[in-house]
Enzyme design. Structure first.
Site, PDB file in Angstrom:
ATOM      1  N   HIS A   1       3.870   1.470 -15.810  1.00  0.00           N
ATOM      2  CA  HIS A   1       2.990   2.620 -15.557  1.00  0.00           C
ATOM      3  C   HIS A   1       3.660   3.509 -14.518  1.00  0.00           C
ATOM      4  CE1 HIS A   1       1.708  -0.973 -13.378  1.00  0.00           C
ATOM      5  NE2 HIS A   1       1.519  -0.175 -12.332  1.00  0.00           N
TER       6      HIS A   1
ATOM      7  N   GLY B   1       3.485   1.774  -1.769  1.00  0.00           N
ATOM      8  CA  GLY B   1       4.136   1.972  -3.067  1.00  0.00           C
ATOM      9  C   GLY B   1       3.319   2.869  -3.981  1.00  0.00           C
TER      10      GLY B   1
ATOM     11  N   ILE C   1       0.831  -1.227   0.000  1.00  0.00           N
ATOM     12  CA  ILE C   1       0.000   0.000   0.000  1.00  0.00           C
ATOM     13  C   ILE C   1       0.855   1.261   0.000  1.00  0.00           C
ATOM     14  CG2 ILE C   1      -0.257   0.177   2.539  1.00  0.00           C
ATOM     15  CD1 ILE C   1      -3.231   0.965   1.960  1.00  0.00           C
TER      16      ILE C   1
ATOM     17  N   THR D   1       3.402  -8.916 -14.501  1.00  0.00           N
ATOM     18  CA  THR D   1       4.180  -7.880 -15.192  1.00  0.00           C
ATOM     19  C   THR D   1       4.563  -8.245 -16.617  1.00  0.00           C
ATOM     20  OG1 THR D   1       6.365  -6.820 -15.208  1.00  0.00           O
ATOM     21  CG2 THR D   1       6.200  -8.856 -13.978  1.00  0.00           C
TER      22      THR D   1
ATOM     23  N   TYR E   1      14.177 -10.674 -11.065  1.00  0.00           N
ATOM     24  CA  TYR E   1      12.832 -10.145 -10.793  1.00  0.00           C
ATOM     25  C   TYR E   1      11.799 -10.859 -11.657  1.00  0.00           C
ATOM     26  CZ  TYR E   1       8.875  -6.884 -11.283  1.00  0.00           C
ATOM     27  OH  TYR E   1       7.612  -6.326 -11.342  1.00  0.00           O
TER      28      TYR E   1
ATOM     29  N   ALA F   1       2.751  -6.016  -3.171  1.00  0.00           N
ATOM     30  CA  ALA F   1       4.071  -5.913  -2.529  1.00  0.00           C
ATOM     31  C   ALA F   1       5.124  -6.655  -3.339  1.00  0.00           C
ATOM     32  CB  ALA F   1       4.020  -6.486  -1.120  1.00  0.00           C
TER      33      ALA F   1
ATOM     34  N   GLU G   1       7.343  -7.749 -17.725  1.00  0.00           N
ATOM     35  CA  GLU G   1       8.723  -8.254 -17.688  1.00  0.00           C
ATOM     36  C   GLU G   1       8.767  -9.764 -17.960  1.00  0.00           C
ATOM     37  OE1 GLU G   1      12.044  -6.862 -17.012  1.00  0.00           O
ATOM     38  OE2 GLU G   1      10.884  -5.271 -17.901  1.00  0.00           O
TER      39      GLU G   1
ATOM     40  N   LYS H   1       8.711 -13.344 -10.706  1.00  0.00           N
ATOM     41  CA  LYS H   1       7.327 -13.026 -11.086  1.00  0.00           C
ATOM     42  C   LYS H   1       6.735 -14.114 -11.983  1.00  0.00           C
ATOM     43  CE  LYS H   1       6.312  -8.845  -9.300  1.00  0.00           C
ATOM     44  NZ  LYS H   1       5.061  -8.426  -8.656  1.00  0.00           N
TER      45      LYS H   1
ATOM     46  N   ARG I   1       6.043   7.802  -8.796  1.00  0.00           N
ATOM     47  CA  ARG I   1       6.948   6.717  -9.182  1.00  0.00           C
ATOM     48  C   ARG I   1       8.227   6.797  -8.350  1.00  0.00           C
ATOM     49  NH1 ARG I   1       7.551   1.666 -11.115  1.00  0.00           N
ATOM     50  NH2 ARG I   1       7.853   1.592 -13.383  1.00  0.00           N
TER      51      ARG I   1
HETATM   52  P1  NDP Z   1       6.740   0.076  -5.630  1.00  0.00           P
HETATM   53  O1  NDP Z   1       8.151  -0.367  -5.622  1.00  0.00           O
HETATM   54  O2  NDP Z   1       6.417   1.523  -5.715  1.00  0.00           O
HETATM   55  O3  NDP Z   1       6.007  -0.497  -4.311  1.00  0.00           O
HETATM   56  C1  NDP Z   1       6.301  -1.770  -3.811  1.00  0.00           C
HETATM   57  C2  NDP Z   1       5.562  -1.965  -2.496  1.00  0.00           C
HETATM   58  O4  NDP Z   1       5.885  -3.261  -1.976  1.00  0.00           O
HETATM   59  C3  NDP Z   1       5.949  -0.953  -1.416  1.00  0.00           C
HETATM   60  O5  NDP Z   1       4.802  -0.664  -0.648  1.00  0.00           O
HETATM   61  C4  NDP Z   1       6.947  -1.737  -0.576  1.00  0.00           C
HETATM   62  O6  NDP Z   1       7.054  -1.282   0.750  1.00  0.00           O
HETATM   63  C5  NDP Z   1       6.292  -3.106  -0.620  1.00  0.00           C
HETATM   64  N1  NDP Z   1       7.202  -4.193  -0.244  1.00  0.00           N
HETATM   65  C6  NDP Z   1       8.419  -4.464  -0.757  1.00  0.00           C
HETATM   66  N2  NDP Z   1       8.958  -5.541  -0.159  1.00  0.00           N
HETATM   67  C7  NDP Z   1       8.057  -5.948   0.775  1.00  0.00           C
HETATM   68  C8  NDP Z   1       8.032  -6.987   1.738  1.00  0.00           C
HETATM   69  N3  NDP Z   1       9.053  -7.822   1.893  1.00  0.00           N
HETATM   70  N4  NDP Z   1       6.931  -7.126   2.515  1.00  0.00           N
HETATM   71  C9  NDP Z   1       5.899  -6.257   2.411  1.00  0.00           C
HETATM   72  N5  NDP Z   1       5.870  -5.234   1.528  1.00  0.00           N
HETATM   73  C10 NDP Z   1       6.938  -5.093   0.724  1.00  0.00           C
HETATM   74  O7  NDP Z   1       6.017  -0.723  -6.816  1.00  0.00           O
HETATM   75  P2  NDP Z   1       4.775  -0.283  -7.744  1.00  0.00           P
HETATM   76  O8  NDP Z   1       3.738   0.339  -6.917  1.00  0.00           O
HETATM   77  O9  NDP Z   1       5.304   0.417  -8.941  1.00  0.00           O
HETATM   78  O10 NDP Z   1       4.291  -1.713  -8.269  1.00  0.00           O
HETATM   79  C11 NDP Z   1       3.333  -2.473  -7.534  1.00  0.00           C
HETATM   80  C12 NDP Z   1       3.430  -3.934  -7.957  1.00  0.00           C
HETATM   81  O11 NDP Z   1       3.187  -4.047  -9.360  1.00  0.00           O
HETATM   82  C13 NDP Z   1       4.795  -4.577  -7.729  1.00  0.00           C
HETATM   83  O12 NDP Z   1       4.557  -5.938  -7.395  1.00  0.00           O
HETATM   84  C14 NDP Z   1       5.485  -4.488  -9.088  1.00  0.00           C
HETATM   85  O13 NDP Z   1       6.431  -5.514  -9.218  1.00  0.00           O
HETATM   86  C15 NDP Z   1       4.290  -4.680 -10.006  1.00  0.00           C
HETATM   87  N6  NDP Z   1       4.383  -4.059 -11.312  1.00  0.00           N
HETATM   88  C16 NDP Z   1       4.646  -2.711 -11.431  1.00  0.00           C
HETATM   89  C17 NDP Z   1       4.634  -2.105 -12.667  1.00  0.00           C
HETATM   90  C18 NDP Z   1       4.918  -0.644 -12.823  1.00  0.00           C
HETATM   91  O14 NDP Z   1       5.191  -0.235 -13.968  1.00  0.00           O
HETATM   92  N7  NDP Z   1       4.832   0.164 -11.772  1.00  0.00           N
HETATM   93  C19 NDP Z   1       4.335  -2.883 -13.900  1.00  0.00           C
HETATM   94  C20 NDP Z   1       4.039  -4.271 -13.651  1.00  0.00           C
HETATM   95  C21 NDP Z   1       4.056  -4.822 -12.399  1.00  0.00           C
HETATM   96  P3  NDP Z   1       8.064  -0.054   1.162  1.00  0.00           P
HETATM   97  O15 NDP Z   1       7.329   1.213   0.788  1.00  0.00           O
HETATM   98  O16 NDP Z   1       8.242  -0.257   2.616  1.00  0.00           O
HETATM   99  O17 NDP Z   1       9.321  -0.238   0.344  1.00  0.00           O
HETATM  100  P1  GDR Z   2      11.609  -1.563 -15.876  1.00  0.00           P
HETATM  101  O1  GDR Z   2      11.684  -0.029 -15.423  1.00  0.00           O
HETATM  102  O2  GDR Z   2      12.914  -2.248 -15.759  1.00  0.00           O
HETATM  103  O3  GDR Z   2      10.934  -1.583 -17.215  1.00  0.00           O
HETATM  104  O4  GDR Z   2      10.660  -2.190 -14.749  1.00  0.00           O
HETATM  105  P2  GDR Z   2      12.898   1.006 -15.344  1.00  0.00           P
HETATM  106  O5  GDR Z   2      12.264   2.340 -15.362  1.00  0.00           O
HETATM  107  O6  GDR Z   2      13.807   0.669 -14.220  1.00  0.00           O
HETATM  108  O7  GDR Z   2      13.712   0.756 -16.719  1.00  0.00           O
HETATM  109  C1  GDR Z   2      13.130   0.981 -17.986  1.00  0.00           C
HETATM  110  C2  GDR Z   2      14.202   0.924 -19.047  1.00  0.00           C
HETATM  111  O8  GDR Z   2      15.038   2.073 -18.934  1.00  0.00           O
HETATM  112  C3  GDR Z   2      16.385   1.660 -19.090  1.00  0.00           C
HETATM  113  N1  GDR Z   2      17.287   2.622 -18.436  1.00  0.00           N
HETATM  114  C4  GDR Z   2      17.322   2.884 -17.124  1.00  0.00           C
HETATM  115  N2  GDR Z   2      16.595   2.402 -16.093  1.00  0.00           N
HETATM  116  C5  GDR Z   2      16.843   2.879 -14.845  1.00  0.00           C
HETATM  117  N3  GDR Z   2      16.092   2.449 -13.820  1.00  0.00           N
HETATM  118  N4  GDR Z   2      17.833   3.805 -14.618  1.00  0.00           N
HETATM  119  C6  GDR Z   2      18.606   4.309 -15.621  1.00  0.00           C
HETATM  120  O9  GDR Z   2      19.474   5.134 -15.394  1.00  0.00           O
HETATM  121  C7  GDR Z   2      18.342   3.839 -16.941  1.00  0.00           C
HETATM  122  N5  GDR Z   2      18.859   4.118 -18.161  1.00  0.00           N
HETATM  123  C8  GDR Z   2      18.221   3.380 -19.049  1.00  0.00           C
HETATM  124  C9  GDR Z   2      16.438   0.273 -18.465  1.00  0.00           C
HETATM  125  O10 GDR Z   2      17.598  -0.433 -18.901  1.00  0.00           O
HETATM  126  C10 GDR Z   2      15.118  -0.298 -18.971  1.00  0.00           C
HETATM  127  O11 GDR Z   2      15.281  -0.846 -20.245  1.00  0.00           O
HETATM  128  C11 GDR Z   2       9.467  -1.527 -14.336  1.00  0.00           C
HETATM  129  C12 GDR Z   2       9.229  -1.895 -12.860  1.00  0.00           C
HETATM  130  O12 GDR Z   2       8.154  -1.119 -12.383  1.00  0.00           O
HETATM  131  C13 GDR Z   2       8.875  -3.361 -12.721  1.00  0.00           C
HETATM  132  O13 GDR Z   2       8.478  -3.627 -11.373  1.00  0.00           O
HETATM  133  C14 GDR Z   2       7.717  -3.686 -13.666  1.00  0.00           C
HETATM  134  O14 GDR Z   2       7.398  -5.068 -13.576  1.00  0.00           O
HETATM  135  C15 GDR Z   2       8.082  -3.311 -15.093  1.00  0.00           C
HETATM  136  O15 GDR Z   2       8.383  -1.925 -15.138  1.00  0.00           O
HETATM  137  C16 GDR Z   2       6.932  -3.584 -16.066  1.00  0.00           C
END
Ligand code: NDP
Ligand code: GDR
Length: 356
Positions: free
Chosen positions: A193, A17, A15, A139, A163, A93, A141, A167, A198
């Site tokens: 997204h 995140g 929650i 995801t 990762y 999470a 990914e 997943k 973010r």
């Molecule tokens: P965030 O990294 O912003 O949030 C992750 C959340 O998980 C945080 O609340 C974090 O807590 C919590 N968490 C991490 N480790 C644990 C643990 N061991 N026990 C309990 N809680 C934990 O991620 P997003 O909100 O961006 O993404 C949400 C979910 O969707 C994730 O599972 C991600 O992998 C997946 N996802 C995200 C995408 C994206 O583009 N954003 C795309 C596809 C999938 P804390 O704040 O304490 O770190």
């Molecule tokens: P991603 O997101 O790996 O797609 O995972 P990220 O924004 O980390 O990377 C996207 C792409 O950008 C390239 N890249 C960099 N990435 C980061 N973080 N930092 C840099 O400096 C940089 N330069 C280039 C990366 O190589 C990559 O190709 C996100 C997460 O939210 C996952 O949890 C989720 O599952 C996927 O999106 C869908």
């Protein structure tokens, strides 16, 4: 709290995140009682939901409650589920950073893979497997190495990071528990997204924060890795609605959620710089490539090899037709609107608090 068949009690793991915070807002707006699992940390980790926690309508009237727990700790999951008897669980999470998963591979598997079966088993231990609806944050990914573009629910998986491998397990354990125990369990295969909430080390937010700082004279250069990676970037607010919609269907299923448009990291950088009236001219190749201000020649973007991944995902582009046809979901925010939203927010943040 509502009772009987009308109970609407949601439990959100993750929650605190990005997605968890938008989903909590969305569900509170719909009248749910919202419970969230938070981790103990040495400093506050609730900034994204602080506004809800302080809102008398939510926290003080008991509409939102936070519980300590962890995806690595079954007993905490069982205790929370048993105490609140949720009708819907959103499992968000995760150790969600792909690059970091190469550094903490075992922990990522513990949380992102084993954590999912822990919560599924906790539901069964509490005897709720026939009543609870379960959403899992899967995801794009999973598609990893490009076998097909655009990617649909039928595209084969080929994960390219610890990762994504974790997943992959969680995707299949959700499918398995749905089939084995007739659970209402769904995988949302969400493509990237983003939003002003973010995390700061994902590429979009890193870019918008840095450009805001460069614009305000607080930073000189933005260092990045692979500029050629393409992602299908949507807005997190649109995507949390899709999570909820999946759980409102008659049958559980797995759905791709995406915009259907892919852009490279380089394009994201260009559009974000254009927002502050700077045009980028690219010079050189590979790790020697730089992005220069087209007018002054000042180097604004530099490549740093430390940001390249051992294995990269080159192109993610999703086809969300199934979700559109089944429950009418489509994105409302365009790529340029997403960049604008994030730039506006970081410009405001950095001008108020240059050390943010
Ligand atoms: P965030 O990294 O912003 O949030 C992750 C959340 O998980 C945080 O609340 C974090 O807590 C919590 N968490 C991490 N480790 C644990 C643990 N061991 N026990 C309990 N809680 C934990 O991620 P997003 O909100 O961006 O993404 C949400 C979910 O969707 C994730 O599972 C991600 O992998 C997946 N996802 C995200 C995408 C994206 O583009 N954003 C795309 C596809 C999938 P804390 O704040 O304490 O770190
Ligand atoms: P991603 O997101 O790996 O797609 O995972 P990220 O924004 O980390 O990377 C996207 C792409 O950008 C390239 N890249 C960099 N990435 C980061 N973080 N930092 C840099 O400096 C940089 N330069 C280039 C990366 O190589 C990559 O190709 C996100 C997460 O939210 C996952 O949890 C989720 O599952 C996927 O999106 C869908």
């Amino acid at each position: 709290m509502a009772t009987g068949d009308d109970r609407r009690i949601a439990l959100i793991t993750g929650i605190t995140g990005q997605d968890g915070s938008y989903l909590a807002e969305f569900l509170l707006e719909k009248g749910y009682d919202v419970h969230g699992i938070i981790r103990r940390a040495s400093s506050f980790n609730t900034a994204r939901i602080q506004h809800l926690y302080e809102d008398p309508k939510c926290h003080r009237q008991g509409k939102m409650k936070l519980h300590y727990g962890d995806m690595t700790d079954s007993s905490s999951l069982i205790k929370v589920i048993s105490a609140i008897q949720p009708t819907e669980i959103y499992n968000l999470a995760a150790q969600s950073h792909v690059m970091v998963s190469f550094e903490v591979s075992e922990y990522t598997a513990e949380v992102d893979a084993v954590g999912t079966v822990r919560i599924l088993d906790a539901i069964r231990t509490c005897g709720l497997e026939k009543s609870v609806k379960f959403y899992h944050a899967s995801t794009s990914e999973l598609y990893g190495k490009v076998l097909e573009v655009p990617q649909t629910e039928k595209t084969p998986f080929y994960p390219r990071s610890p990762y994504a491998c974790a997943k992959l397990y969680s995707f299949w354990i959700v499918v398995n528990y749905r089939e084995a125990y007739n659970m209402f369990a769904c995988n949302g295969i969400l493509f990237n997204h983003e939003s002003p909430r973010r995390g700061e080390n994902f590429v979009t937010r890193k870019v918008t924060r840095s450009i805001a700082k460069i614009h305000l004279g607080l930073q000189d250069v933005l260092e990045l890795g692979n500029l050629d990676a393409k992602r299908d970037w949507g807005h997190a607010k649109d995507y949390v609605e899709a999570m909820w919609l999946m759980l409102q269907q008659a049958q559980p299923d797995d759905y791709v959620i995406a915009t259907g448009e892919a852009h490279s990291v380089r394009e994201f950088v260009e559009v974000a710089f254009q927002y502050v009236d700077r045009t980028i001219k690219w010079q050189g190749e590979g790790v020697n490539e730089t992005g220069q201000d087209a007018q002054t020649g000042q180097i604004l973007v530099r490549i740093n090899p430390k940001f390249f991944r051992p294995t990269e995902v080159d192109v993610l582009l999703g086809d969300a037709s199934k979700a559109r046809n089944k429950f009418g979901w489509k994105p409302t925010v365009t790529f340029k609107e997403l960049v604008k939203d994030m730039m506006d927010s970081d410009l405001e943040l950095m001008s108020k608090n240059p050390n943010a």
